[in-house]
Design a protein around this motif. Structure first.
Motif, PDB file in Angstrom:
ATOM      1  N   PRO A  54     -12.764  37.479  -7.119  1.00  0.00           N
ATOM      2  CA  PRO A  54     -11.494  37.257  -7.806  1.00  0.00           C
ATOM      3  C   PRO A  54     -10.635  36.194  -7.091  1.00  0.00           C
ATOM      4  CG  PRO A  54     -11.350  39.261  -6.451  1.00  0.00           C
ATOM      5  CD  PRO A  54     -12.705  38.643  -6.209  1.00  0.00           C
ATOM      6  N   ASP A  55     -11.090  35.651  -5.944  1.00  0.00           N
ATOM      7  CA  ASP A  55     -10.201  34.775  -5.165  1.00  0.00           C
ATOM      8  C   ASP A  55     -10.333  33.306  -5.567  1.00  0.00           C
ATOM      9  OD1 ASP A  55      -8.364  33.910  -3.342  1.00  0.00           O
ATOM     10  OD2 ASP A  55      -9.754  33.819  -1.662  1.00  0.00           O
ATOM     11  N   GLY A  56      -9.292  32.784  -6.199  1.00  0.00           N
ATOM     12  CA  GLY A  56      -9.299  31.390  -6.637  1.00  0.00           C
ATOM     13  C   GLY A  56      -9.374  30.416  -5.474  1.00  0.00           C
ATOM     14  N   ASN A  57      -8.744  30.736  -4.353  1.00  0.00           N
ATOM     15  CA  ASN A  57      -8.750  29.795  -3.221  1.00  0.00           C
ATOM     16  C   ASN A  57     -10.139  29.671  -2.605  1.00  0.00           C
ATOM     17  OD1 ASN A  57      -6.070  29.110  -3.467  1.00  0.00           O
ATOM     18  ND2 ASN A  57      -5.365  30.722  -2.072  1.00  0.00           N
ATOM     19  N   LEU A  58     -10.831  30.802  -2.453  1.00  0.00           N
ATOM     20  CA  LEU A  58     -12.198  30.735  -1.919  1.00  0.00           C
ATOM     21  C   LEU A  58     -13.081  29.940  -2.892  1.00  0.00           C
ATOM     22  CD1 LEU A  58     -14.301  31.591   0.241  1.00  0.00           C
ATOM     23  CD2 LEU A  58     -14.779  33.586  -1.190  1.00  0.00           C
ATOM     24  N   ALA A  59     -12.865  30.148  -4.183  1.00  0.00           N
ATOM     25  CA  ALA A  59     -13.658  29.424  -5.198  1.00  0.00           C
ATOM     26  C   ALA A  59     -13.401  27.924  -5.085  1.00  0.00           C
ATOM     27  CB  ALA A  59     -13.278  29.936  -6.588  1.00  0.00           C
ATOM     28  N   ARG A  60     -12.144  27.537  -4.977  1.00  0.00           N
ATOM     29  CA  ARG A  60     -11.820  26.096  -4.899  1.00  0.00           C
ATOM     30  C   ARG A  60     -12.379  25.499  -3.604  1.00  0.00           C
ATOM     31  NH1 ARG A  60      -7.526  27.912  -8.145  1.00  0.00           N
ATOM     32  NH2 ARG A  60      -6.587  29.015  -6.404  1.00  0.00           N
ATOM     33  N   TYR A  61     -12.294  26.253  -2.519  1.00  0.00           N
ATOM     34  CA  TYR A  61     -12.841  25.759  -1.250  1.00  0.00           C
ATOM     35  C   TYR A  61     -14.365  25.584  -1.379  1.00  0.00           C
ATOM     36  CZ  TYR A  61     -14.364  25.394   3.509  1.00  0.00           C
ATOM     37  OH  TYR A  61     -14.975  24.932   4.647  1.00  0.00           O
ATOM     38  N   THR A  62     -15.028  26.568  -1.971  1.00  0.00           N
ATOM     39  CA  THR A  62     -16.486  26.503  -2.135  1.00  0.00           C
ATOM     40  C   THR A  62     -16.872  25.301  -2.992  1.00  0.00           C
ATOM     41  OG1 THR A  62     -16.540  28.911  -1.994  1.00  0.00           O
ATOM     42  CG2 THR A  62     -18.519  27.853  -2.846  1.00  0.00           C
ATOM     43  N   SER A  63     -16.067  25.020  -4.016  1.00  0.00           N
ATOM     44  CA  SER A  63     -16.412  23.919  -4.936  1.00  0.00           C
ATOM     45  C   SER A  63     -16.448  22.566  -4.219  1.00  0.00           C
ATOM     46  CB  SER A  63     -15.443  23.871  -6.120  1.00  0.00           C
ATOM     47  OG  SER A  63     -14.193  23.376  -5.686  1.00  0.00           O
ATOM     48  N   LEU A  64     -15.771  22.457  -3.087  1.00  0.00           N
ATOM     49  CA  LEU A  64     -15.785  21.202  -2.321  1.00  0.00           C
ATOM     50  C   LEU A  64     -17.120  20.996  -1.597  1.00  0.00           C
ATOM     51  CD1 LEU A  64     -12.268  21.424  -0.573  1.00  0.00           C
ATOM     52  CD2 LEU A  64     -12.863  20.221  -2.694  1.00  0.00           C
ATOM     53  N   ILE A  91     -16.128  27.865 -11.584  1.00  0.00           N
ATOM     54  CA  ILE A  91     -14.941  28.271 -12.355  1.00  0.00           C
ATOM     55  C   ILE A  91     -14.194  29.296 -11.489  1.00  0.00           C
ATOM     56  CG2 ILE A  91     -14.098  29.282 -14.506  1.00  0.00           C
ATOM     57  CD1 ILE A  91     -16.904  28.666 -15.704  1.00  0.00           C
ATOM     58  N   PRO A  92     -12.994  28.957 -11.016  1.00  0.00           N
ATOM     59  CA  PRO A  92     -12.282  29.904 -10.156  1.00  0.00           C
ATOM     60  C   PRO A  92     -11.505  30.937 -10.965  1.00  0.00           C
ATOM     61  CG  PRO A  92     -11.278  27.688 -10.052  1.00  0.00           C
ATOM     62  CD  PRO A  92     -12.259  27.693 -11.184  1.00  0.00           C
ATOM     63  N   TRP A  93     -11.547  32.171 -10.531  1.00  0.00           N
ATOM     64  CA  TRP A  93     -10.680  33.209 -11.114  1.00  0.00           C
ATOM     65  C   TRP A  93      -9.280  32.993 -10.546  1.00  0.00           C
ATOM     66  CZ3 TRP A  93     -11.751  36.121 -15.116  1.00  0.00           C
ATOM     67  CH2 TRP A  93     -10.914  37.203 -15.423  1.00  0.00           C
ATOM     68  N   GLY A  94      -8.277  33.666 -11.128  1.00  0.00           N
ATOM     69  CA  GLY A  94      -6.887  33.400 -10.724  1.00  0.00           C
ATOM     70  C   GLY A  94      -6.343  34.324  -9.638  1.00  0.00           C
ATOM     71  N   GLY A  95      -7.197  35.115  -8.980  1.00  0.00           N
ATOM     72  CA  GLY A  95      -6.680  36.035  -7.960  1.00  0.00           C
ATOM     73  C   GLY A  95      -6.378  35.322  -6.655  1.00  0.00           C
ATOM     74  N   TYR A  96      -5.622  35.998  -5.825  1.00  0.00           N
ATOM     75  CA  TYR A  96      -5.291  35.428  -4.508  1.00  0.00           C
ATOM     76  C   TYR A  96      -4.950  36.555  -3.540  1.00  0.00           C
ATOM     77  CZ  TYR A  96      -0.630  36.383  -6.229  1.00  0.00           C
ATOM     78  OH  TYR A  96       0.460  37.038  -6.743  1.00  0.00           O
ATOM     79  N   CYS A  97      -5.108  36.265  -2.266  1.00  0.00           N
ATOM     80  CA  CYS A  97      -4.716  37.232  -1.236  1.00  0.00           C
ATOM     81  C   CYS A  97      -3.230  37.045  -0.966  1.00  0.00           C
ATOM     82  CB  CYS A  97      -5.517  36.984   0.048  1.00  0.00           C
ATOM     83  SG  CYS A  97      -4.725  37.758   1.485  1.00  0.00           S
ATOM     84  N   PRO A  98      -2.436  38.091  -1.158  1.00  0.00           N
ATOM     85  CA  PRO A  98      -0.991  37.930  -0.978  1.00  0.00           C
ATOM     86  C   PRO A  98      -0.590  37.656   0.476  1.00  0.00           C
ATOM     87  CG  PRO A  98      -1.545  40.200  -1.568  1.00  0.00           C
ATOM     88  CD  PRO A  98      -2.824  39.424  -1.630  1.00  0.00           C
ATOM     89  N   VAL A  99      -1.505  37.801   1.401  1.00  0.00           N
ATOM     90  CA  VAL A  99      -1.195  37.505   2.805  1.00  0.00           C
ATOM     91  C   VAL A  99      -1.452  36.006   3.077  1.00  0.00           C
ATOM     92  CG1 VAL A  99      -1.767  38.054   5.204  1.00  0.00           C
ATOM     93  CG2 VAL A  99      -1.819  39.858   3.458  1.00  0.00           C
TER      94      VAL A  99
END
Ligand code: 13P
Ligand code: SF4
Length: 303
Positions: free
Chosen positions: A149-159, A166-174
């Motif tokens: 569910p983590d969009g940031n990990l998905a975007r990082y992986t895509s690099l 396709i990144p999901w819209g979740g994020y770690c609130p920390v």
């Protein structure tokens, strides 16, 4: 009871009951100090899958204990505080995932381990922040990959892959709310420092990092780097191990907001109570366990 007395009682009970204490780097320092295994989510999953102990006490959050139970169904898995969850894991439901699958029938679904057992059961393979790129690359027959569910990990992986992610819209609130201004401010104070960040941080923050990796990766980076000052872009609990292992180096948190409330619920008293009373057993229903085990085991094969 003093901290040392509590630690000693826990160690004795662990031995008597043939139990193992698995501890994540974000846990309280006094718990890290009595870990049988201290690690990131990947290392702890590998340990849970292979241990000979009859009981696994998990000092972490629910998805970690659930993964241990999925991988080792014949063991008793105890989570000393049942309310220790992960808000990121709750940012996708099975209905949402199934809808996304219907809309994108060609995708393979990679579930970050920070997800519920049921979400894992509806995914093709799991990943952690330590192996996300490797897992995505292993999907040789996949055109597009939906990372949840983590969009940031998905975007990082895509690099780091040619596959379409396709990144999901979740994020770690920390991690998600670390800002570039915070990074700049600490870099100004420590101009010679290197910046190590967790891939759950936002892309613009990761762009400023000298190293991006899982908690275990950050520990190894700190050991290996020649830098004497390291700015740390992940949850505060990791500071204990970083400082303990590297007495000659200075570690500076990038933000004082990097505290995961859920990771801090468990205390030594909770671990002792759990072991004495054998309570807070984490069990995953068979129907979900079998399918989730496929996704998790595929990940371990790739790792
Ligand atoms: P690691 O897989 O790097 O241990 O991270 C787990 C986690 O919850 C990060 O917020
Ligand atoms: Fe979940 Fe973030 Fe806490 Fe990790 S730090 S357990 S991702 S809320």
């Amino acid at each position: 009871m003093s901290v040392i007395d509590l630690q000693n009682r826990i160690k004795k009970l662990l031995e008597e009951k043939n139990a193992i204490l698995l501890v994540h780097y974000y846990q309280r320092a006094e718990i890290q100090d009595i870990a049988d295994i201290l690690g990131d989510s990947l290392a702890l999953s590998i340990e849970a899958a292979g241990t000979d102990a009859e009981i696994i006490v998990f000092a972490g959050v629910r998805f970690m204990a659930e993964s241990a139970s999925i991988l080792s169904p014949d063991k008793t898995v105890l989570l000393p505080r049942e309310e220790a969850g992960c808000p990121l894991a709750d940012m996708i439901t099975v209905d949402q995932l199934e809808k996304a699958r219907k809309e994108n029938p060609d995708v393979k679904v990679v579930a970050y381990v920070n997800s519920s057992a049921e979400i894992k059961a509806h995914s093709d393979i799991c990943c952690t922040s330590a192996n996300a790129v490797k897992v995505v690359e292993s999907l040789t027959d996949a055109g597009r990959v939906l990372m949840i569910p983590d969009g940031n990990l998905a975007r990082y992986t895509s690099l780091h892959t040619d596959k379409e992610i396709i990144p999901w819209g979740g994020y770690c609130p920390v991690h998600h709310f670390v800002t570039t201004e915070e990074v700049e401010a600490v870099k100004e104070q420590y101009p010679d420092a290197q910046f190590a960040a967790h891939p759950e941080c936002a892309p613009e923050v990761l762009e400023m990092a000298d190293f991006v990796g899982s908690t275990g990766g950050i520990i190894r980076f700190a050991r290996g780097t020649g830098a004497k000052e390291i700015i740390v872009g992940t949850e505060s609990g990791i500071m204990h191990q970083l400082k303990k292992e590297n007495p000659g180096k200075t570690f500076v948190p990038v933000s004082d907001k990097l505290i995961c409330r859920d990771m801090k619920y468990i205390t030594l008293e909770d671990i002792l109570d759990t072991l004495v009373e054998m309570k807070h057993v984490i069990a995953v229903p068979d129907r979900i366990r079998a399918a989730a085990n496929i996704a998790l085991s595929r990940m371990l094969e790739v790792s």
